[in-house]
Design an enzyme around this catalytic site. Structure first.
Site, PDB file in Angstrom:
ATOM      1  N   LYS A 115       5.315  17.282  82.652  1.00 30.83           N
ATOM      2  CA  LYS A 115       5.118  17.937  83.951  1.00 30.83           C
ATOM      3  C   LYS A 115       4.463  17.009  84.948  1.00 30.83           C
ATOM      4  O   LYS A 115       4.726  17.113  86.143  1.00 30.83           O
ATOM      5  CB  LYS A 115       4.283  19.219  83.797  1.00 30.83           C
ATOM      6  CG  LYS A 115       5.072  20.359  83.191  1.00 30.83           C
ATOM      7  CD  LYS A 115       4.432  21.692  83.507  1.00 30.83           C
ATOM      8  CE  LYS A 115       5.242  22.832  82.915  1.00 30.83           C
ATOM      9  NZ  LYS A 115       4.602  24.141  83.107  1.00 30.83           N
ATOM     10  N   LYS A 197      17.471  21.118  74.442  1.00 30.06           N
ATOM     11  CA  LYS A 197      17.265  22.564  74.440  1.00 30.06           C
ATOM     12  C   LYS A 197      17.634  23.175  75.800  1.00 30.06           C
ATOM     13  O   LYS A 197      17.380  22.571  76.832  1.00 30.06           O
ATOM     14  CB  LYS A 197      15.781  22.822  74.142  1.00 30.06           C
ATOM     15  CG  LYS A 197      15.455  24.269  73.887  1.00 30.06           C
ATOM     16  CD  LYS A 197      13.960  24.477  73.736  1.00 30.06           C
ATOM     17  CE  LYS A 197      13.608  25.836  74.299  1.00 30.06           C
ATOM     18  NZ  LYS A 197      12.221  26.073  74.541  1.00 30.06           N
ATOM     19  N   LYS A 200      14.875  27.037  80.978  1.00 34.40           N
ATOM     20  CA  LYS A 200      15.040  27.848  82.180  1.00 34.40           C
ATOM     21  C   LYS A 200      14.722  27.071  83.445  1.00 34.40           C
ATOM     22  O   LYS A 200      15.096  27.483  84.532  1.00 34.40           O
ATOM     23  CB  LYS A 200      14.244  29.156  82.087  1.00 34.40           C
ATOM     24  CG  LYS A 200      12.749  29.033  82.119  1.00 34.40           C
ATOM     25  CD  LYS A 200      12.135  30.425  82.064  1.00 34.40           C
ATOM     26  CE  LYS A 200      10.701  30.385  82.369  1.00 34.40           C
ATOM     27  NZ  LYS A 200       9.642  30.767  81.752  1.00 34.40           N
TER      28      LYS A 200
END
Ligand code: TRP
Length: 335
Positions: A115, A197, A200
């Site tokens: 992040k 993966k 979202k």
């Protein structure tokens, strides 16, 4: 905390609409816990502000995330559904646990590294201490079991370390939680990069199928799903794309991989992709209809939030009072 039932806690950020990976791998199965556990499901709006949010969007998505939880089968009468910022214990215990979490531990968190690379202009302290707030969420309710995706396993291990450390210093205070990572449903991978993966927050909309995507979008995304240059619907080396579609189909239909291979023998990728798309869209239709009904009923959602927050705050207060006493904070008697 509950002598009769063990506690399950999970949190979801109100950012981006949940994907079929979240649905198949997690939420769809959550309702089964409510028979045997006391379950808390929390919309973690305080975690969401570690990256910049547009306030009106955050508010809207908080309602929607709650509505989606309910639409996916979580009954507010059987589970405690609530919003993190409505229970002050989270932020309060979060600060306390910050003081029992090491700089080095937080520096090793892969989510923090990812992040901060993505938000290079806003590497704030909250982004860094995100895991100790998550530990607070969990420890506040004396949680035994935390259903999470594999990507959260490292945060959960840190939560266990923090709990153990606190218990060693002050004596038994927190239950040390276990992760619950469902093994039945295989991981759902990105449709664009089937070795990654499905996430979202992926910027490529074609890579993710969201629970609320309309039928035509779902079918279009599956049609465009990246596969290999072969033509057989079979498991095998280099066939990650096809195998991902097989897991999705299997998760929605309950069919085994052998059954799927037999069903599509002699058929092409195009036929298979269309079948997966239609099956997925049809399975999501009732969830979407229920979501639409709930999302339009703010008064109902606020009622659920209020009841959930009240129940959660009551339970959180017990842990907080124990923690304050152990730490040496003065508890004022009611006057
Ligand atoms: N960090 C989790 C995620 O990004 C969300 C979360 C916050 C959570 N608090 C939690 C998950 C407590 C489980 C338990 O997915």
């Amino acid at each position: 905390m509950y002598k009769d039932k063990k506690v399950v806690f999970s949190g979801v950020q109100p950012s981006g609409v949940l994907t079929i990976g979240n649905y198949l791998g997690a939420i769809r199965n959550f309702s089964e816990f409510s028979e045997n556990y006391h379950c808390y499901y929390c919309v973690v709006d305080e975690h969401a502000i570690t990256v910049r949010q547009v306030p009106a969007d955050l508010r809207k998505r908080t309602y929607e995330t709650l509505a989606l939880y309910i639409a996916c089968g979580l009954d507010p009468e059987k589970n405690t559904l609530f919003v993190q910022s409505h229970v002050s214990g989270h932020a309060e215990l979060g600060w306390i646990l910050d003081c029992y979490t090491m700089f080095g531990e937080l520096s090793r968190m892969t989510q923090f590294k990812d992040k901060s690379a993505k938000n290079a202009d806003n590497i704030n302290a909250g982004l860094f201490t995100y895991p100790s707030l998550m530990a607070a969420d969990i420890l506040l309710y004396q949680t035994e079991l935390v259903p999470v995706g594999v990507d959260q396993k490292q945060h959960l291990e840190l939560t266990r370390d923090i709990a153990t450390r606190f218990n060693q210093i002050y004596g038994d205070t927190f239950v040390v939680p276990e992760p619950f990572i469902p093994k039945t449903t295989a991981k759902i991978m990105s449709l664009a990069e089937p070795t990654k993966k499905m996430s979202k927050s992926d910027e490529n909309e074609n890579a993710v199928v969201r629970i609320l995507d309309p039928k035509d979008a779902i079918i279009r995304k599956f049609k465009r799903a990246v596969t290999d240059s072969g033509c057989e619907i079979k498991r095998g080396e280099g066939k990650d794309g096809i195998m991902n579609l097989m897991s999705i189909y299997s998760a929605f239909t309950g069919k085994t991989e052998d059954e799927i291979e037999a069903e599509f023998e002699g058929k092409g990728y195009g036929d298979f992709k269309l079948a997966v798309g239609e099956t997925c869209a049809d399975a999501l239709a009732p969830v979407q209809a229920e979501f639409a009904r709930l999302a339009a009923d703010k008064a109902y959602l606020e009622d659920v939030m209020a009841k959930g927050a009240e129940a959660a705050a009551r339970d959180a207060a017990r842990t907080m009072s124990k923690v304050r006493r152990k730490l040496g904070f003065i508890e004022l008697k009611r006057r």
